[in-house]
Design a protein around this motif. Structure first.
Motif, PDB file in Angstrom:
ATOM      1  N   ASP A  57       0.839  -1.216   0.000  1.00 51.83           N
ATOM      2  CA  ASP A  57       0.000   0.000   0.000  1.00 51.83           C
ATOM      3  C   ASP A  57       0.865   1.254   0.000  1.00 51.83           C
ATOM      4  O   ASP A  57       0.639   2.201  -0.744  1.00 51.83           O
ATOM      5  CB  ASP A  57      -0.896   0.005   1.237  1.00 51.83           C
ATOM      6  CG  ASP A  57      -2.044  -0.963   1.060  1.00 51.83           C
ATOM      7  OD1 ASP A  57      -2.165  -1.523  -0.066  1.00 51.83           O
ATOM      8  OD2 ASP A  57      -2.782  -1.222   2.037  1.00 51.83           O
ATOM      9  N   TYR A  58       1.882   1.204   0.835  1.00 50.74           N
ATOM     10  CA  TYR A  58       2.752   2.384   0.946  1.00 50.74           C
ATOM     11  C   TYR A  58       3.478   2.645  -0.364  1.00 50.74           C
ATOM     12  O   TYR A  58       3.489   3.771  -0.855  1.00 50.74           O
ATOM     13  CB  TYR A  58       3.768   2.168   2.082  1.00 50.74           C
ATOM     14  CG  TYR A  58       4.743   3.325   2.211  1.00 50.74           C
ATOM     15  CD1 TYR A  58       4.352   4.501   2.867  1.00 50.74           C
ATOM     16  CD2 TYR A  58       6.030   3.240   1.657  1.00 50.74           C
ATOM     17  CE1 TYR A  58       5.233   5.543   2.934  1.00 50.74           C
ATOM     18  CE2 TYR A  58       6.916   4.300   1.735  1.00 50.74           C
ATOM     19  CZ  TYR A  58       6.508   5.451   2.392  1.00 50.74           C
ATOM     20  OH  TYR A  58       7.375   6.496   2.471  1.00 50.74           O
ATOM     21  N   LEU A  59       4.037   1.549  -0.937  1.00 54.18           N
ATOM     22  CA  LEU A  59       4.814   1.708  -2.175  1.00 54.18           C
ATOM     23  C   LEU A  59       3.933   2.261  -3.290  1.00 54.18           C
ATOM     24  O   LEU A  59       4.334   3.157  -4.039  1.00 54.18           O
ATOM     25  CB  LEU A  59       5.394   0.360  -2.617  1.00 54.18           C
ATOM     26  CG  LEU A  59       6.571  -0.189  -1.784  1.00 54.18           C
ATOM     27  CD1 LEU A  59       7.022  -1.539  -2.334  1.00 54.18           C
ATOM     28  CD2 LEU A  59       7.750   0.797  -1.799  1.00 54.18           C
ATOM     29  N   LEU A  60       2.720   1.768  -3.371  1.00 54.69           N
ATOM     30  CA  LEU A  60       1.849   2.178  -4.480  1.00 54.69           C
ATOM     31  C   LEU A  60       1.306   3.587  -4.250  1.00 54.69           C
ATOM     32  O   LEU A  60       1.054   4.334  -5.189  1.00 54.69           O
ATOM     33  CB  LEU A  60       0.703   1.167  -4.660  1.00 54.69           C
ATOM     34  CG  LEU A  60       1.180  -0.240  -5.116  1.00 54.69           C
ATOM     35  CD1 LEU A  60       0.020  -1.181  -5.263  1.00 54.69           C
ATOM     36  CD2 LEU A  60       1.941  -0.148  -6.419  1.00 54.69           C
ATOM     37  N   ARG A  61       1.156   3.935  -2.992  1.00 53.67           N
ATOM     38  CA  ARG A  61       0.634   5.275  -2.698  1.00 53.67           C
ATOM     39  C   ARG A  61       1.642   6.358  -3.115  1.00 53.67           C
ATOM     40  O   ARG A  61       1.280   7.485  -3.390  1.00 53.67           O
ATOM     41  CB  ARG A  61       0.340   5.397  -1.198  1.00 53.67           C
ATOM     42  CG  ARG A  61      -1.054   5.961  -0.942  1.00 53.67           C
ATOM     43  CD  ARG A  61      -1.335   6.135   0.538  1.00 53.67           C
ATOM     44  NE  ARG A  61      -1.324   4.865   1.258  1.00 53.67           N
ATOM     45  CZ  ARG A  61      -0.633   4.666   2.373  1.00 53.67           C
ATOM     46  NH1 ARG A  61       0.135   5.622   2.869  1.00 53.67           N
ATOM     47  NH2 ARG A  61      -0.687   3.507   2.973  1.00 53.67           N
ATOM     48  N   ASP A  64       1.701   8.113  -8.376  1.00 57.27           N
ATOM     49  CA  ASP A  64       0.286   8.364  -8.696  1.00 57.27           C
ATOM     50  C   ASP A  64      -0.067   7.717 -10.014  1.00 57.27           C
ATOM     51  O   ASP A  64      -0.582   6.622 -10.080  1.00 57.27           O
ATOM     52  CB  ASP A  64       0.016   9.881  -8.771  1.00 57.27           C
ATOM     53  CG  ASP A  64       0.369  10.490  -7.406  1.00 57.27           C
ATOM     54  OD1 ASP A  64       0.061   9.806  -6.394  1.00 57.27           O
ATOM     55  OD2 ASP A  64       0.970  11.559  -7.357  1.00 57.27           O
ATOM     56  N   GLU A  65       0.278   8.453 -11.079  1.00 57.92           N
ATOM     57  CA  GLU A  65      -0.166   7.954 -12.378  1.00 57.92           C
ATOM     58  C   GLU A  65       0.832   6.947 -12.951  1.00 57.92           C
ATOM     59  O   GLU A  65       0.451   5.999 -13.596  1.00 57.92           O
ATOM     60  CB  GLU A  65      -0.298   9.154 -13.354  1.00 57.92           C
ATOM     61  CG  GLU A  65      -1.397  10.116 -12.924  1.00 57.92           C
ATOM     62  CD  GLU A  65      -2.736   9.453 -12.786  1.00 57.92           C
ATOM     63  OE1 GLU A  65      -3.152   8.704 -13.698  1.00 57.92           O
ATOM     64  OE2 GLU A  65      -3.402   9.619 -11.720  1.00 57.92           O
ATOM     65  N   VAL A  66       2.087   7.182 -12.701  1.00 56.85           N
ATOM     66  CA  VAL A  66       3.119   6.327 -13.317  1.00 56.85           C
ATOM     67  C   VAL A  66       3.225   4.987 -12.605  1.00 56.85           C
ATOM     68  O   VAL A  66       2.848   4.868 -11.449  1.00 56.85           O
ATOM     69  CB  VAL A  66       4.526   6.980 -13.294  1.00 56.85           C
ATOM     70  CG1 VAL A  66       4.644   8.052 -14.329  1.00 56.85           C
ATOM     71  CG2 VAL A  66       4.820   7.483 -11.887  1.00 56.85           C
ATOM     72  N   THR A  67       3.707   4.055 -13.386  1.00 58.00           N
ATOM     73  CA  THR A  67       3.905   2.730 -12.772  1.00 58.00           C
ATOM     74  C   THR A  67       5.144   2.812 -11.894  1.00 58.00           C
ATOM     75  O   THR A  67       5.950   3.742 -12.009  1.00 58.00           O
ATOM     76  CB  THR A  67       4.131   1.635 -13.836  1.00 58.00           C
ATOM     77  OG1 THR A  67       5.301   1.980 -14.541  1.00 58.00           O
ATOM     78  CG2 THR A  67       2.941   1.460 -14.740  1.00 58.00           C
ATOM     79  N   LEU A  68       5.209   1.876 -11.059  1.00 57.41           N
ATOM     80  CA  LEU A  68       6.347   1.845 -10.121  1.00 57.41           C
ATOM     81  C   LEU A  68       7.664   1.791 -10.896  1.00 57.41           C
ATOM     82  O   LEU A  68       8.621   2.483 -10.569  1.00 57.41           O
ATOM     83  CB  LEU A  68       6.220   0.603  -9.224  1.00 57.41           C
ATOM     84  CG  LEU A  68       7.309   0.409  -8.183  1.00 57.41           C
ATOM     85  CD1 LEU A  68       7.343   1.568  -7.187  1.00 57.41           C
ATOM     86  CD2 LEU A  68       7.104  -0.905  -7.429  1.00 57.41           C
ATOM     87  N   TYR A  69       7.631   0.984 -11.988  1.00 54.21           N
ATOM     88  CA  TYR A  69       8.842   0.848 -12.783  1.00 54.21           C
ATOM     89  C   TYR A  69       9.277   2.201 -13.300  1.00 54.21           C
ATOM     90  O   TYR A  69      10.430   2.598 -13.178  1.00 54.21           O
ATOM     91  CB  TYR A  69       8.592  -0.139 -13.953  1.00 54.21           C
ATOM     92  CG  TYR A  69       9.717  -0.132 -14.968  1.00 54.21           C
ATOM     93  CD1 TYR A  69      10.967  -0.730 -14.649  1.00 54.21           C
ATOM     94  CD2 TYR A  69       9.552   0.502 -16.203  1.00 54.21           C
ATOM     95  CE1 TYR A  69      11.990  -0.691 -15.579  1.00 54.21           C
ATOM     96  CE2 TYR A  69      10.582   0.537 -17.135  1.00 54.21           C
ATOM     97  CZ  TYR A  69      11.808  -0.067 -16.815  1.00 54.21           C
ATOM     98  OH  TYR A  69      12.833  -0.041 -17.703  1.00 54.21           O
ATOM     99  N   HIS A  70       8.315   2.936 -13.882  1.00 50.79           N
ATOM    100  CA  HIS A  70       8.657   4.226 -14.492  1.00 50.79           C
ATOM    101  C   HIS A  70       9.131   5.212 -13.451  1.00 50.79           C
ATOM    102  O   HIS A  70      10.088   5.943 -13.666  1.00 50.79           O
ATOM    103  CB  HIS A  70       7.454   4.759 -15.276  1.00 50.79           C
ATOM    104  CG  HIS A  70       7.332   4.036 -16.618  1.00 50.79           C
ATOM    105  ND1 HIS A  70       6.282   3.165 -16.908  1.00 50.79           N
ATOM    106  CD2 HIS A  70       8.161   4.032 -17.707  1.00 50.79           C
ATOM    107  CE1 HIS A  70       6.482   2.660 -18.107  1.00 50.79           C
ATOM    108  NE2 HIS A  70       7.622   3.161 -18.634  1.00 50.79           N
ATOM    109  N   ALA A  71       8.440   5.210 -12.312  1.00 50.99           N
ATOM    110  CA  ALA A  71       8.854   6.135 -11.242  1.00 50.99           C
ATOM    111  C   ALA A  71      10.295   5.862 -10.814  1.00 50.99           C
ATOM    112  O   ALA A  71      11.082   6.780 -10.606  1.00 50.99           O
ATOM    113  CB  ALA A  71       7.917   5.974 -10.060  1.00 50.99           C
ATOM    114  N   LEU A  72      10.625   4.614 -10.695  1.00 55.16           N
ATOM    115  CA  LEU A  72      11.968   4.255 -10.252  1.00 55.16           C
ATOM    116  C   LEU A  72      12.987   4.509 -11.353  1.00 55.16           C
ATOM    117  O   LEU A  72      14.123   4.919 -11.090  1.00 55.16           O
ATOM    118  CB  LEU A  72      12.022   2.754  -9.871  1.00 55.16           C
ATOM    119  CG  LEU A  72      11.186   2.364  -8.658  1.00 55.16           C
ATOM    120  CD1 LEU A  72      11.151   0.849  -8.502  1.00 55.16           C
ATOM    121  CD2 LEU A  72      11.759   3.002  -7.390  1.00 55.16           C
TER     122      LEU A  72
END
Ligand code: ATP
Ligand code: MG
Length: 487
Positions: A57-61, A64-72
């Motif tokens: 939950d924390y990681l996904l919060r 926002d719009e971008v996937t976790l991969y893209h954010a990282l």
């Protein structure tokens, strides 16, 4: 005996009860054990699942719009911060925490997004590809259900991998994987197993004891039964044995009586000839007295005193004859009870029967009578024995043609005993005869029709009936027979 069997049965029952109780307890324990295991595992998984959900939950919060991969991918700092965040969950219960996804939907390899590992050298780096060994990794992505991959059970280092699906924007799915320790669970499991093994052994042990007890008790019961049977048989035997012994004793007595009678009858022939001797002298004396009187009568010489004297003589002779007959009759009577008598009286009565016969055969009778003590005995039997001994001496003296034959009869008494001794100068008894002298039907007088019962019966009468002793020995001249009676 009965209580022993009852006790054995009670013991068997008790052991059986114990076995049954342990068995029930074991079954109950087995059930409880599987409950405990499932519950424990359930609770463990729930705990890990809770942690995974919170992290996810924390990681996904954070994006926002971008996937976790893209954010990282875009922000290296963000990457470091999130990995730091993940590493804070590392405890002795949770080891590696990392996040992976698939570059393509149908890719075989997974791509590492975050690795919360603390050791730099060991760490996966961003976008590193790895191929999972287990199919479950792919299934989590497909089903979007959390799964657990168990490592091979190993009590010391037990780890399982929990795969938790991270659903983002309804499509892009990553997996949060964390290795968690199953050590507690395994410890409980091994304790339960230990307990289970203990219980199994206990059941087996009790079954074994029960088996042995059954065998031992059955053997014991069988043995007791046999003992009881043997005892019964013995009691039965004892009952009949007593009867049989009584019968045998009675038969023996009967036989003894018959033998005594037989040996008396055997003596009878001898005695009749003795009586003939005994009567010859008084009879001829009577006859000559009567003849003398008849002559006086014929000559009409009535001398009153002479007549009285002669009649007195005749009376004396008749008394003597009558006495001999009485002694003879006495001899054939069976003694019913003991009577009081002296050894001298016995000797006198026996000589009353045999004296003239011995005199006729020129056998001297030497008397040395010194006892003069009254005692209780069966007189007739004692007379019979003395007669047997005198007759035996007479036989040997005659057979051996002894020049000056004599029979000595001596009586004497000491502090404790009365002794009657009959000895002769017939030359004694040979050793081989001596050994068998008291055996029934043993005789060296085949020519004279000896029955061989004389001494056998004498010993029996003296030792078993009169309570005395009859002994034999040789002296320099001949045999010595000794009768002993306690005073
Ligand atoms: N005074 C004795 N001297 C030597 N031998 C004897 C004397 N008395 C007994 N015996 C021996 O002992 C044997 C057994 O004696 P026993 O009186 O038992 O039988 P028996 O005299 O032979 O027969 P029965 O008594 O019927 O005449 C005799 O045959 C004889 O050999
Ligand atoms: Mg004899």
């Amino acid at each position: 005996m009965l209580s022993k069997i009852t006790f054995s049965r009670f013991l068997t029952f008790l052991t059986a009860l114990l076995v049954a109780t342990t068995l029930l307890f074991y079954l109950f324990f087995s059930q409880t054990k599987s409950h405990i295991i499932t519950n424990f595992e359930q609770t463990g998984l729930e705990e890990v699942s809770e942690v995974s959900k919170n992290i996810t939950d924390y990681l996904l919060r954070m994006q926002d719009e971008v996937t976790l991969y893209h954010a990282l991918y875009q922000d290296k700092k963000h990457q470091v911060a999130l990995e730091e965040f993940l590493s804070t969950f590392q405890t002795h219960k949770i080891k590696n925490i990392f996040v992976v996804d698939k570059p393509e939907h149908d890719a075989v390899l997974f791509r590492v997004l975050l690795d919360g590992g603390k050791e730099k050298g060991d760490k996966f780096h961003f976008e590193e590809l790895f191929e999972p060994e287990n199919r479950l990794w792919h299934e989590v992505l497909l089903t979007r259900e959390p799964k657990v991959i168990y490592q091979k059970d190993n009590i010391e280092a037990l780890w399982a991998t929990f795969l938790y699906p991270m659903i983002q924007n309804d499509g892009s799915v990553a997996i949060l994987a964390l290795d968690f320790s199953k050590e507690h669970y395994q410890k409980v499991l091994s304790s339960l197993r230990g307990l289970e093994i203990f219980l199994q052994r206990m059941v087996l042990f009790l079954l074994l004891i029960f088996g042995i007890l059954i065998v031992v008790i059955r053997m014991d019961i069988k043995r007791e039964q046999q003992k009881m049977d043997a005892q019964k048989a013995l009691e039965q035997l004892n009952l009949t044995l007593e009867e049989r012994i009584r019968d045998e004793v009675e038969k023996n007595r009967q036989k003894d009586r018959q033998l005594i009678q037989q040996s008396r009858l055997a003596s009878m022939g001898e005695m009749i000839s003795m009586i003939a001797h005994q009567w010859r002298q008084p009879l001829s004396a009577i006859s000559s007295s009567v003849e003398g009187l008849r002559v006086k009568l014929a000559l009409k010489k009535f001398d009153e005193t002479l007549f009285e004297d002669k009649l007195c003589d005749v009376n004396g002779y008749v008394q003597h004859l009558s006495q001999t007959i009485d002694d003879f009759r006495q001899f054939f009577k069976e003694s019913k009870a003991k009577n009081s008598v002296t050894l001298e009286r016995i000797v006198e009565r026996v000589l009353g029967i045999v004296h003239d016969s011995l005199h006729h055969k020129q056998i001297d009778v030497v008397l040395d009578l010194q006892a003069h003590v009254t005692f209780m005995t069966y007189s007739n039997e004692l007379m019979h024995v003395l007669l047997n001994l005198i007759k035996n001496s007479e036989d040997v003296l005659m057979d051996n043609d002894v020049v000056y034959p004599w029979i000595k009869i001596a009586t004497y008494a000491n502090e404790t005993e009365l002794v009657l001794e009959v000895s002769d100068n017939g030359g004694g008894i040979q050793p081989e005869v001596m050994e068998r002298i008291f055996e029934p039907y043993f005789s060296t007088k085949e020519m004279k029709d000896g029955t061989g019962l004389g001494l056998y019966m004498s010993k029996k009468m003296i030792e078993e009936h009169c309570g005395g002793k009859l002994l034999v020995s040789n002296n320099t001249q001949g045999a010595v027979f000794t009768l002993l009676f306690s005073r």
